[in-house]
Design a protein around this motif. Structure first.
Motif, PDB file in Angstrom:
ATOM      1  N   ARG A  11    -121.796 -66.713  -9.386  1.00  0.00           N
ATOM      2  CA  ARG A  11    -120.124 -66.073  -9.436  1.00  0.00           C
ATOM      3  C   ARG A  11    -120.472 -64.706  -9.350  1.00  0.00           C
ATOM      4  O   ARG A  11    -121.297 -63.856  -9.867  1.00  0.00           O
ATOM      5  N   ILE A  12    -119.523 -64.204  -8.663  1.00  0.00           N
ATOM      6  CA  ILE A  12    -119.745 -62.902  -8.178  1.00  0.00           C
ATOM      7  C   ILE A  12    -119.273 -61.779  -9.377  1.00  0.00           C
ATOM      8  O   ILE A  12    -118.259 -62.176 -10.061  1.00  0.00           O
ATOM      9  N   PRO A  13    -120.353 -60.708  -9.644  1.00  0.00           N
ATOM     10  CA  PRO A  13    -119.980 -60.312 -10.958  1.00  0.00           C
ATOM     11  C   PRO A  13    -119.057 -59.183 -10.706  1.00  0.00           C
ATOM     12  O   PRO A  13    -119.228 -57.635 -10.792  1.00  0.00           O
ATOM     13  N   ALA A  14    -117.823 -59.528 -10.673  1.00  0.00           N
ATOM     14  CA  ALA A  14    -116.669 -58.526 -10.459  1.00  0.00           C
ATOM     15  C   ALA A  14    -115.639 -58.876 -11.441  1.00  0.00           C
ATOM     16  O   ALA A  14    -115.444 -60.111 -11.410  1.00  0.00           O
ATOM     17  N   TRP A  15    -115.008 -58.042 -11.926  1.00  0.00           N
ATOM     18  CA  TRP A  15    -113.980 -58.434 -13.005  1.00  0.00           C
ATOM     19  C   TRP A  15    -112.838 -57.729 -12.579  1.00  0.00           C
ATOM     20  O   TRP A  15    -112.797 -56.406 -12.077  1.00  0.00           O
ATOM     21  N   TYR A  16    -111.353 -58.221 -12.626  1.00  0.00           N
ATOM     22  CA  TYR A  16    -110.133 -57.821 -12.255  1.00  0.00           C
ATOM     23  C   TYR A  16    -109.490 -57.454 -13.589  1.00  0.00           C
ATOM     24  O   TYR A  16    -109.457 -58.358 -14.443  1.00  0.00           O
ATOM     25  N   CYS A  74    -103.969 -53.239 -15.111  1.00  0.00           N
ATOM     26  CA  CYS A  74    -103.841 -52.440 -13.885  1.00  0.00           C
ATOM     27  C   CYS A  74    -104.251 -52.749 -12.682  1.00  0.00           C
ATOM     28  O   CYS A  74    -104.053 -52.220 -11.597  1.00  0.00           O
ATOM     29  N   GLY A  75    -105.106 -53.721 -12.518  1.00  0.00           N
ATOM     30  CA  GLY A  75    -105.203 -54.533 -11.020  1.00  0.00           C
ATOM     31  C   GLY A  75    -106.617 -53.929 -10.885  1.00  0.00           C
ATOM     32  O   GLY A  75    -107.021 -53.986  -9.627  1.00  0.00           O
ATOM     33  N   ALA A  76    -107.495 -53.058 -11.653  1.00  0.00           N
ATOM     34  CA  ALA A  76    -108.405 -52.458 -11.312  1.00  0.00           C
ATOM     35  C   ALA A  76    -109.770 -53.502 -10.944  1.00  0.00           C
ATOM     36  O   ALA A  76    -109.616 -54.408 -11.776  1.00  0.00           O
ATOM     37  N   VAL A  77    -110.681 -53.085 -10.150  1.00  0.00           N
ATOM     38  CA  VAL A  77    -111.710 -54.128  -9.794  1.00  0.00           C
ATOM     39  C   VAL A  77    -113.043 -53.238 -10.499  1.00  0.00           C
ATOM     40  O   VAL A  77    -113.239 -52.221 -10.282  1.00  0.00           O
ATOM     41  N   GLN A  78    -113.850 -54.307 -11.081  1.00  0.00           N
ATOM     42  CA  GLN A  78    -114.957 -53.454 -11.827  1.00  0.00           C
ATOM     43  C   GLN A  78    -116.279 -54.581 -11.552  1.00  0.00           C
ATOM     44  O   GLN A  78    -116.251 -55.602 -11.713  1.00  0.00           O
ATOM     45  N   VAL A  79    -117.220 -53.693 -10.881  1.00  0.00           N
ATOM     46  CA  VAL A  79    -118.610 -54.646 -10.632  1.00  0.00           C
ATOM     47  C   VAL A  79    -119.708 -54.173 -11.557  1.00  0.00           C
ATOM     48  O   VAL A  79    -119.928 -52.954 -11.799  1.00  0.00           O
ATOM     49  N   ALA A  80    -120.131 -55.197 -12.375  1.00  0.00           N
ATOM     50  CA  ALA A  80    -121.207 -54.694 -13.388  1.00  0.00           C
ATOM     51  C   ALA A  80    -122.262 -56.077 -13.333  1.00  0.00           C
ATOM     52  O   ALA A  80    -121.678 -57.084 -13.082  1.00  0.00           O
ATOM     53  N   LYS A  81    -123.414 -55.777 -13.780  1.00  0.00           N
ATOM     54  CA  LYS A  81    -124.309 -56.593 -13.920  1.00  0.00           C
ATOM     55  C   LYS A  81    -123.999 -57.698 -15.142  1.00  0.00           C
ATOM     56  O   LYS A  81    -124.355 -58.893 -15.169  1.00  0.00           O
ATOM     57  N   GLU A  82    -123.479 -57.034 -16.102  1.00  0.00           N
ATOM     58  CA  GLU A  82    -122.995 -58.009 -17.313  1.00  0.00           C
ATOM     59  C   GLU A  82    -121.506 -57.775 -17.546  1.00  0.00           C
ATOM     60  O   GLU A  82    -120.940 -56.712 -17.147  1.00  0.00           O
TER      61      GLU A  82
END
Length: 879
Positions: A409-414, A418-426
């Motif tokens: 699963r792609i490690p990105a969180w919405y 505010c709609g911001a995208v955050q990409v992280a290992k955990e």
RNA sequence: AGGCGGGUAGCUCAGUGGGAGAGCAUCGGCCUUACAAGCCGAGGGUCACGGGUUCAAACCCCGUUCCGCCUACCA
């Protein structure tokens, strides 16, 4: 020992023995030089097919060979989670139970897939064991296991942070059945009979129409323009820059774009930016609206007006009817075009506008391309380098998101606030722009090839710094079929260079595709699949492996038939019987000693040949010329060792002289040991079986040292003497055959040798001539006259007269000699032509000229002797 | 459309500049104490076609033709 080789029990026994004794295990650190191959991970859903069999046989040959050469060998095994394929299998199970994945829910569904994998995922691994693969199973990996998933997240985050990964709107290839986006190379184009529809788009302000040609009338509902070429005279003076979209009667503009081909159709092209990749591009340059009229299920959506809810092909039919009614369909022409299909389920692709994740491949591809150009990674055969460059230099961004559930699963969180995208290992605790805790993870998973691209280093422990990585990266060679050169090899190059700072493998060996006996690709639907497991049952694994190797010539596909395999099974049996013969003459508890003083010509010859062949076989394997290596083994073992040496050795073995007898036993034993070692990489099972029965061997043949040419006698004289002896024996056999002399009837000879040396050699080896050519007695000398009732053959300059008292048919003999004369005259003519050519004498290398001259002299001597014989026969005839 | 590979014995194919090869099939002879899944012998080819380079071409170059595959956004 049984009279013929029974493969079944033998194979299981020795594979277990190898595994139990840890003979496949690599050392993480070692004084030995490393040699590593990572297996192309088969799909967990897979069962062994011919492609796997060839691919893994070649890898096993390399690994077993290198182990015997003293390398610390790691053959790294594992399987691939195969996103879409595996999900399909489990979904089929659900369908059979009358439910589907949506009813089950994502979490539970993934659990079911893991269960499935646990139950069936080891199938292909066990099939590889049947094939004899010497993988280090203690290191088996899976693309979805914890370590590899960690590597995937690490790579994704780093690429994102470096700006190599982005998310954007794009026309993608959508499979309406698999419900996911597909990368360009996952689409198969197939030529299909279709139609070209000429549709009238009336001008908005009355009066006339513009005709456009299309293969997909249903997409007109999403048209937002009609394009023509600005240089097209037909449309240069358009009074009305707008036309009415048929059926919907919506005005759309006529635009000018050089992309449009004036030669095709009417030179007017309808533009549907939401459903065609080219139209999408044109739409971008002209700022056109994108109207999506087909949904993710391949159904017409709300924007399709009257066709809402229809299936896409049904809609096409209806639109055609409606256009006919409104007199807007000018004509329909038959047309052939290539249409994209899903490579997994063969459903027709729908180009669709959607938001997807992409890898910006340009910069990565540039480095990957450079590495091959600079020769850091070599591709065999080298013509594939061109294909590789072609692709790398024209590479497009890689769509890596898939709308399925089984995968990383792609490690990105919405952020839902505010709609911001955050990409992280955990998973992050809160949004880093608004601190909200309402975060939802991306539901898409990554393309399966994303994790396989990391395979050469993720399996060795990356991102941790492990001794395995240090020892085995870069790996030695990647062995694969060309069909995944782009999918996999190119991407491993990009990722390996980017994250390890070094190429993933030094060599890439591209092997052939296995086809059926007619040269057709094997496929289930054609019903021409040959199942490797059945072949192994029927013919034995060794015969099968040897066949694959023998057919694996570089740059050509393999046409496999059972007949061919049968031929090589005969070879396996030949080896078995040669071993049987040897063992009958060897004593279990005795290790016979060589006494060089007792060496016969046959001994000196075979020992010299052992060294030469060992070198030839090793060189061929190193150069990935598997067919050459196999051919050397076959030719040597059958036609030299068995046909000549073993037959000759019988003289000493069955003789009374103790020292000679023991030496012959020792040489037979050594020759067999070397033959087994040469064959072991190709035929692991039978070689181990015989090895274990043979006195003077220790442990497993797997750990024996591969023969080195320096281990052997090098006796050039023996080669020359044997050549003479074999020539003379062949000459006698030829006469016997042609004259139909039964083997039970022995003959007498007069041999007129060309020199004293030859005379001495033949005299010394007369016993061989007697047994191998069924001869009673022979007088050997020089200048001996031809006896009247004899048939004569000439080898080099030695005349062999076979006395045929009461047997000779003069007419037959004259015919035979005339045949020999005409043959030699042809040879002479060719040489003579060269020697009388001044250009040849002046420009050809001296060595070549000398060779031809020697040959010519040989021919001419032989010819005059033959002619003498003939005239002699004619004289007798006259009497 | 472009690219790649191929056309060599009846069949399947090796063979990248100096006398056309193998296996299978065919024909003839053999149950010779390792092997009839074997042994011995024989026959069989304009190396697709046409040109060129070279002293010399199956092999290198150009063209033609047939077959296969891959790539591609002509609706």
């Amino acid at each position: 020992m049984a009279k013929s080789y029974e493969s079944k029990s033998v194979e299981q026994k020795w594979y277990k023995y190898w595994e139990d004794n840890g003979l496949f295990k690599a050392e993480a650190t070692s004084d030995k030089d490393p040699y590593c191959i990572v297996i192309p991970p088969p799909n967990v859903t897979g069962t062994l097919h011919m492609g796997h069999a060839l691919n893994n046989t070649l890898q096993d040959i390399l690994c077993r060979f290198k182990r015997m050469k003293g390398f610390n060998v790691l053959w790294q095994p594992g399987t691939d989670h195969a996103g879409i394929a595996t999900q399909n299998v489990v979904e089929k199970d659900l369908a059979a139970k009358g439910t589907d994945r949506y009813a089950v829910g994502r979490e539970k569904f993934i659990e079911l897939v893991w269960e499935w994998r646990k139950k069936y995922g080891g199938l292909i691994i066990n099939q590889l064991r049947r094939l004899g693969c010497s993988c280090d199973w203690s290191r088996e990996r899976f693309t979805m296991d914890e370590g590899l998933s960690k590597a995937v997240r690490e790579v994704f985050v780093r690429l994102y942070e470096e700006g190599h990964i982005y998310r954007g709107d794009y026309i993608i290839n959508w499979c309406p059945r698999c419900h996911t986006a597909l990368a360009d190379i996952e689409v198969e184009h197939k030529e299909k009979e279709s139609h070209l529809y000429y549709i009238r788009y009336p001008f908005k302000n009355g009066g006339g129409h513009l005709t456009v040609a299309t293969t997909r009338p249903e997409t007109l509902l999403g048209d937002t323009a009609v394009a023509v070429n600005p240089e097209d005279d037909r449309y240069a003076a358009l009074s009305d820059p707008h036309v009415l979209l048929p059926i919907l009667n919506k005005p759309i503009p006529v635009i000018f774009d050089k992309y449009v081909d004036m030669e095709f159709g009417t030179g007017a092209l309808k533009i549907t930016p939401a459903h065609d990749p080219n139209d999408f591009e044109i739409g971008n340059t002209h700022n056109l609206e994108r109207i999506k009229v087909i949904d993710e299920n391949g159904m017409m959506n709300d924007l399709a007006g009257p066709y809402r809810g229809m299936e896409r092909f049904e809609c096409r039919e209806r639109i055609i009817e409606d256009l006919k009614m409104g007199d807007l369909l000018e004509k329909i022409e038959p047309y052939q075009n290539a249409i994209g299909h899903c490579y997994r389920c063969k459903t027709m692709i729908e180009p669709l506008l959607s938001k997807q994740w992409f890898v910006k491949t340009g910069p990565l591809a540039k480095e990957a391309s450079k590495a091959v150009r600079e020769g850091k990674t070599k591709i065999f055969p080298s013509n594939w380098e061109g294909v590789y460059f072609e692709w790398m230099d024209n590479i497009k961004d890689w769509c890596i998101s898939r709308q399925i559930w089984w995968g990383h699963r792609i490690p990105a969180w919405y952020c839902q606030e505010c709609g911001a995208v955050q990409v992280a290992k955990e998973a992050p605790m809160s949004c880093n722009s608004c601190q909200s805790n309402d975060l939802v993870q991306e539901t898409d998973v990554l393309d399966t090839w994303f994790s396989s691209a990391l395979w050469p280093f993720s399996t060795l422990g990356w991102p941790d710094s492990t001794p395995e990585l240090k020892t085995f990266y870069p790996t030695a060679v990647l062995v694969t079929g060309f069909d995944i050169l782009f999918f996999w090899v190119a991407r491993m190059m990009m990722m390996g260079i980017h994250f390890m700072g070094d190429i993933p493998f030094k060599d890439v060996y591209i092997h052939a595709l296995v086809r059926d006996a007619e040269g057709k690709k094997m496929s289930k639907s054609k019903g021409n699949v040959i199942d490797p497991l059945e072949i192994m049952d029927q013919f034995g694994t060794d015969a099968f492996r040897f066949t694959l190797a023998a057919l694996a010539a570089q740059g050509r596909d393999i046409k496999l038939s059972e007949e061919t395999i049968l031929g090589y099974r005969h070879f396996v049996n030949k080896i078995w019987n040669a071993a049987r013969f040897a063992l009958m003459n060897l004593d279990e508890n005795e290790d016979p000693k060589h006494d060089e003083r007792a060496y016969t010509l046959a001994d000196r010859w075979i020992l010299t040949r052992l060294g030469q062949v060992s070198e030839e076989v090793a060189r061929a394997i190193e150069a990935y010329q598997f067919n050459e290596a196999a051919a050397h083994c076959y030719q040597f073992i059958w036609h030299e060792l068995c046909d000549w040496y073993l037959e000759m050795a019988k003289q000493e073995l069955y003789g009374e002289n103790g020292v000679s007898k023991e030496t012959a036993r020792a040489v037979v034993q050594e020759a067999l040991i070397v033959a087994l070692k040469l064959l072991h990489p190709f035929m692991p099972f039978i070689t181990e079986e015989i090895w274990q029965r043979l006195p003077g061997t220790d442990g497993s043949i797997m750990t024996a040292r591969f023969p080195d040419p320096s281990d052997f006698l090098r006796d050039e004289d023996a080669l020359k003497e044997m050549n003479l002896l074999m020539g003379v024996i062949a000459a006698i056999r030829n006469i016997r055959g042609e004259m139909n002399i039964p083997p039970s009837k022995n003959v007498n000879l007069i041999i007129d040798a060309k020199s004293e040396l030859d005379e001495e050699i033949l005299e010394r080896n007369l016993a061989y001539i007697q047994t191998l050519a069924k001869v009673d007695g022979a007088s050997i000398g020089s200048g001996l006259p031809k006896p009247a009732k004899s048939a004569t053959a000439i080898f080099e300059e030695t005349s062999v007269h076979v006395l045929l008292e009461g047997l000779i048919d003069f007419e037959e003999e004259k015919k035979r000699i005339r045949k020999a004369i005409s043959k030699i005259e042809k040879d002479m003519e060719a040489s003579n032509k060269k020697l009388s050519n001044r250009g040849f004498l002046e420009k050809a290398p001296a060595g070549i000229v000398a060779d031809v001259r020697t040959k010519f002299e040989g021919f001419s001597t032989k010819l005059s002797k033959l002619k003498q014989n003939l005239s002699f026969l004619e004289t007798i005839d006259d009497c």
